[in-house]
Design a protein around this motif. Sequence first.
Motif, PDB file in Angstrom:
ATOM      1  N   ALA A 108       0.821  -1.212   0.000  1.00 37.05           N
ATOM      2  CA  ALA A 108       0.000   0.000   0.000  1.00 37.05           C
ATOM      3  C   ALA A 108       0.856   1.263   0.000  1.00 37.05           C
ATOM      4  O   ALA A 108       0.410   2.323  -0.450  1.00 37.05           O
ATOM      5  CB  ALA A 108      -0.938  -0.004   1.202  1.00 37.05           C
ATOM      6  N   LYS A 109       2.091   1.146   0.497  1.00 36.99           N
ATOM      7  CA  LYS A 109       2.994   2.299   0.531  1.00 36.99           C
ATOM      8  C   LYS A 109       3.864   2.410  -0.719  1.00 36.99           C
ATOM      9  O   LYS A 109       4.605   3.382  -0.870  1.00 36.99           O
ATOM     10  CB  LYS A 109       3.901   2.201   1.778  1.00 36.99           C
ATOM     11  N   VAL A 169      -5.500  -2.094  -3.761  1.00 34.30           N
ATOM     12  CA  VAL A 169      -4.472  -2.387  -2.763  1.00 34.30           C
ATOM     13  C   VAL A 169      -4.827  -1.590  -1.517  1.00 34.30           C
ATOM     14  O   VAL A 169      -4.965  -0.361  -1.579  1.00 34.30           O
ATOM     15  CB  VAL A 169      -3.071  -2.000  -3.256  1.00 34.30           C
ATOM     16  N   VAL A 170      -4.999  -2.282  -0.389  1.00 33.29           N
ATOM     17  CA  VAL A 170      -5.382  -1.590   0.844  1.00 33.29           C
ATOM     18  C   VAL A 170      -4.493  -2.055   1.988  1.00 33.29           C
ATOM     19  O   VAL A 170      -4.058  -3.215   2.025  1.00 33.29           O
ATOM     20  CB  VAL A 170      -6.865  -1.854   1.205  1.00 33.29           C
ATOM     21  N   PRO A 171      -4.218  -1.185   2.951  1.00 39.58           N
ATOM     22  CA  PRO A 171      -3.511  -1.627   4.161  1.00 39.58           C
ATOM     23  C   PRO A 171      -4.416  -2.498   5.019  1.00 39.58           C
ATOM     24  O   PRO A 171      -5.633  -2.528   4.834  1.00 39.58           O
ATOM     25  CB  PRO A 171      -3.163  -0.310   4.860  1.00 39.58           C
ATOM     26  N   ILE A 172      -3.825  -3.188   5.954  1.00 36.60           N
ATOM     27  CA  ILE A 172      -4.574  -4.140   6.779  1.00 36.60           C
ATOM     28  C   ILE A 172      -5.689  -3.453   7.563  1.00 36.60           C
ATOM     29  O   ILE A 172      -6.809  -3.952   7.652  1.00 36.60           O
ATOM     30  CB  ILE A 172      -3.609  -4.883   7.713  1.00 36.60           C
ATOM     31  N   SER A 173      -5.400  -2.289   8.129  1.00 40.12           N
ATOM     32  CA  SER A 173      -6.420  -1.584   8.914  1.00 40.12           C
ATOM     33  C   SER A 173      -7.630  -1.234   8.056  1.00 40.12           C
ATOM     34  O   SER A 173      -8.777  -1.288   8.531  1.00 40.12           O
ATOM     35  CB  SER A 173      -5.818  -0.314   9.532  1.00 40.12           C
ATOM     36  N   GLN A 174      -7.385  -0.871   6.791  1.00 41.89           N
ATOM     37  CA  GLN A 174      -8.499  -0.525   5.911  1.00 41.89           C
ATOM     38  C   GLN A 174      -9.332  -1.751   5.569  1.00 41.89           C
ATOM     39  O   GLN A 174     -10.566  -1.670   5.480  1.00 41.89           O
ATOM     40  CB  GLN A 174      -7.956   0.112   4.629  1.00 41.89           C
ATOM     41  N   MET A 175      -8.691  -2.910   5.402  1.00 41.76           N
ATOM     42  CA  MET A 175      -9.435  -4.142   5.118  1.00 41.76           C
ATOM     43  C   MET A 175     -10.337  -4.499   6.288  1.00 41.76           C
ATOM     44  O   MET A 175     -11.476  -4.939   6.104  1.00 41.76           O
ATOM     45  CB  MET A 175      -8.461  -5.287   4.832  1.00 41.76           C
ATOM     46  N   ILE A 176      -9.863  -4.300   7.495  1.00 40.49           N
ATOM     47  CA  ILE A 176     -10.675  -4.589   8.682  1.00 40.49           C
ATOM     48  C   ILE A 176     -11.889  -3.666   8.727  1.00 40.49           C
ATOM     49  O   ILE A 176     -13.010  -4.094   9.032  1.00 40.49           O
ATOM     50  CB  ILE A 176      -9.821  -4.450   9.958  1.00 40.49           C
ATOM     51  N   LYS A 177     -11.700  -2.392   8.384  1.00 37.58           N
ATOM     52  CA  LYS A 177     -12.817  -1.445   8.342  1.00 37.58           C
ATOM     53  C   LYS A 177     -13.826  -1.840   7.268  1.00 37.58           C
ATOM     54  O   LYS A 177     -15.036  -1.772   7.485  1.00 37.58           O
ATOM     55  CB  LYS A 177     -12.291  -0.034   8.080  1.00 37.58           C
ATOM     56  N   LEU A 178     -13.330  -2.230   6.104  1.00 34.36           N
ATOM     57  CA  LEU A 178     -14.223  -2.627   5.010  1.00 34.36           C
ATOM     58  C   LEU A 178     -15.067  -3.832   5.401  1.00 34.36           C
ATOM     59  O   LEU A 178     -16.247  -3.920   5.052  1.00 34.36           O
ATOM     60  CB  LEU A 178     -13.409  -2.965   3.761  1.00 34.36           C
ATOM     61  N   ALA A 179     -14.449  -4.773   6.117  1.00 35.18           N
ATOM     62  CA  ALA A 179     -15.175  -5.977   6.510  1.00 35.18           C
ATOM     63  C   ALA A 179     -16.293  -5.658   7.494  1.00 35.18           C
ATOM     64  O   ALA A 179     -17.338  -6.327   7.503  1.00 35.18           O
ATOM     65  CB  ALA A 179     -14.212  -6.987   7.128  1.00 35.18           C
ATOM     66  N   PRO A 191       1.378 -15.285   5.916  1.00 35.38           N
ATOM     67  CA  PRO A 191       0.339 -15.691   6.881  1.00 35.38           C
ATOM     68  C   PRO A 191       0.178 -14.703   8.028  1.00 35.38           C
ATOM     69  O   PRO A 191      -0.902 -14.620   8.631  1.00 35.38           O
ATOM     70  CB  PRO A 191       0.832 -17.046   7.383  1.00 35.38           C
ATOM     71  N   GLU A 192       1.218 -13.942   8.342  1.00 35.59           N
ATOM     72  CA  GLU A 192       1.128 -12.980   9.437  1.00 35.59           C
ATOM     73  C   GLU A 192       0.076 -11.914   9.141  1.00 35.59           C
ATOM     74  O   GLU A 192      -0.691 -11.513  10.040  1.00 35.59           O
ATOM     75  CB  GLU A 192       2.499 -12.330   9.677  1.00 35.59           C
ATOM     76  N   ASP A 193       0.011 -11.457   7.897  1.00 32.81           N
ATOM     77  CA  ASP A 193      -1.005 -10.467   7.531  1.00 32.81           C
ATOM     78  C   ASP A 193      -2.409 -11.074   7.589  1.00 32.81           C
ATOM     79  O   ASP A 193      -3.372 -10.401   7.962  1.00 32.81           O
ATOM     80  CB  ASP A 193      -0.728  -9.927   6.127  1.00 32.81           C
ATOM     81  N   VAL A 194      -2.525 -12.347   7.230  1.00 34.79           N
ATOM     82  CA  VAL A 194      -3.819 -13.027   7.332  1.00 34.79           C
ATOM     83  C   VAL A 194      -4.273 -13.062   8.786  1.00 34.79           C
ATOM     84  O   VAL A 194      -5.437 -12.764   9.095  1.00 34.79           O
ATOM     85  CB  VAL A 194      -3.747 -14.458   6.772  1.00 34.79           C
ATOM     86  N   LEU A 195      -3.375 -13.416   9.674  1.00 27.87           N
ATOM     87  CA  LEU A 195      -3.728 -13.492  11.093  1.00 27.87           C
ATOM     88  C   LEU A 195      -4.194 -12.140  11.612  1.00 27.87           C
ATOM     89  O   LEU A 195      -5.168 -12.065  12.380  1.00 27.87           O
ATOM     90  CB  LEU A 195      -2.532 -13.989  11.903  1.00 27.87           C
ATOM     91  N   ARG A 196      -3.549 -11.077  11.184  1.00 23.89           N
ATOM     92  CA  ARG A 196      -3.929  -9.735  11.653  1.00 23.89           C
ATOM     93  C   ARG A 196      -5.356  -9.383  11.212  1.00 23.89           C
ATOM     94  O   ARG A 196      -6.123  -8.831  11.994  1.00 23.89           O
ATOM     95  CB  ARG A 196      -2.942  -8.697  11.126  1.00 23.89           C
ATOM     96  N   VAL A 197      -5.728  -9.722   9.974  1.00 27.43           N
ATOM     97  CA  VAL A 197      -7.086  -9.369   9.535  1.00 27.43           C
ATOM     98  C   VAL A 197      -8.125 -10.275  10.198  1.00 27.43           C
ATOM     99  O   VAL A 197      -9.231  -9.822  10.520  1.00 27.43           O
ATOM    100  CB  VAL A 197      -7.232  -9.423   7.992  1.00 27.43           C
TER     101      VAL A 197
END
Length: 326
Positions: free
Chosen positions: A195-196, A216-226, A244-250
């Motif tokens: 995203a950067k 392309v979105v950052p992890i925080s934005q994906m959580i908001k969208l969900a 997998p670390e990014d998957v776990l965060r979302v």
Amino acid sequence: MVGIILASHGEFAKGILQSSTMIFGEQKNVQAVMLMPSEGPDDVKAKLKNAIASFDNQDEVLFLVDLWGGTPFNQASSLFEEHKDKWAIVAGMNLPMVIEAYALRMSMESAHEIASNLLQAAKEGVKVKPEELEPEDAGKTLEASAGNSNNVGRPGSFEYVLARIDSRLLHGQVATAWSKTMNPTRIIVVSDEVAKDELRKNLITQASPVGVKAHVVPISQMIKLAKDDKHFGGQRAMLLFENPEDVLRVVEGGVPLKTINVGSMAHSIGKVQPSKVLAFNQEDIDTFKKLKEAGLTFDVRKVPNDSKANMDEILRKAQEELNKLK
């Protein structure tokens, strides 16, 4: 299943068969027939007959040839005359055409039906960069194709058709094999790093299949969208992650994923590689264990046609190899 013959002057057919296999996976009832410099029309005809004889179903045969009027086309045509009610020939073979044929025969049992649906994919695969060099009519054709796509979301919530871990993110296997199988309306790359990176973002959005928008979105934005998906309500979303670390965060953030397709994890220093396309360090292994504890299942495949691998066994081997390095 419709049998497919790729026929060309020289080794073009062999090369495009290899390339399409890399993208879409191994294919049954597909043969490459080549006219070599020392050969003539009779040699090609004999090769075509042998290829047809190898098919499970010889009543439905599709010839994809390189050049209209060339020897491979002419010899295919001579065989075609007695089977024109079933067989079909398409000239101008390119890689998008071949991949489209593979995808179509998963749902179509007629060579005629497949042939009638191939030309648009073949044309859409021919593009120019910079875009202003494209003839105006070509641009309008692509826009019309995207606008007429059946992949139109309806009011409602996100439908997560695929969540995939792939260190290459949006590439050929995703843009063709997985997109045609899962039929998304949106491809969303979820990554703080990407995203950067404006260059990577631009390349990803340009690589999206016709009729499918890529973001392309950052992890925080994906959580908001969900949690509030009214802007994308009704869309069929394909999520792509680098690790997998990014998957776990979302997932911990509330994105309701149930299955993770594990397609590719690149090797780097400190990682072990228990399979051809998956490499792990200790953090990766621990993360997959947490995802499993969270109730997620794993679908380990590069492309839809591959057999599913056993993730527990792969992780066990990875842990053993890491333990040996300690």
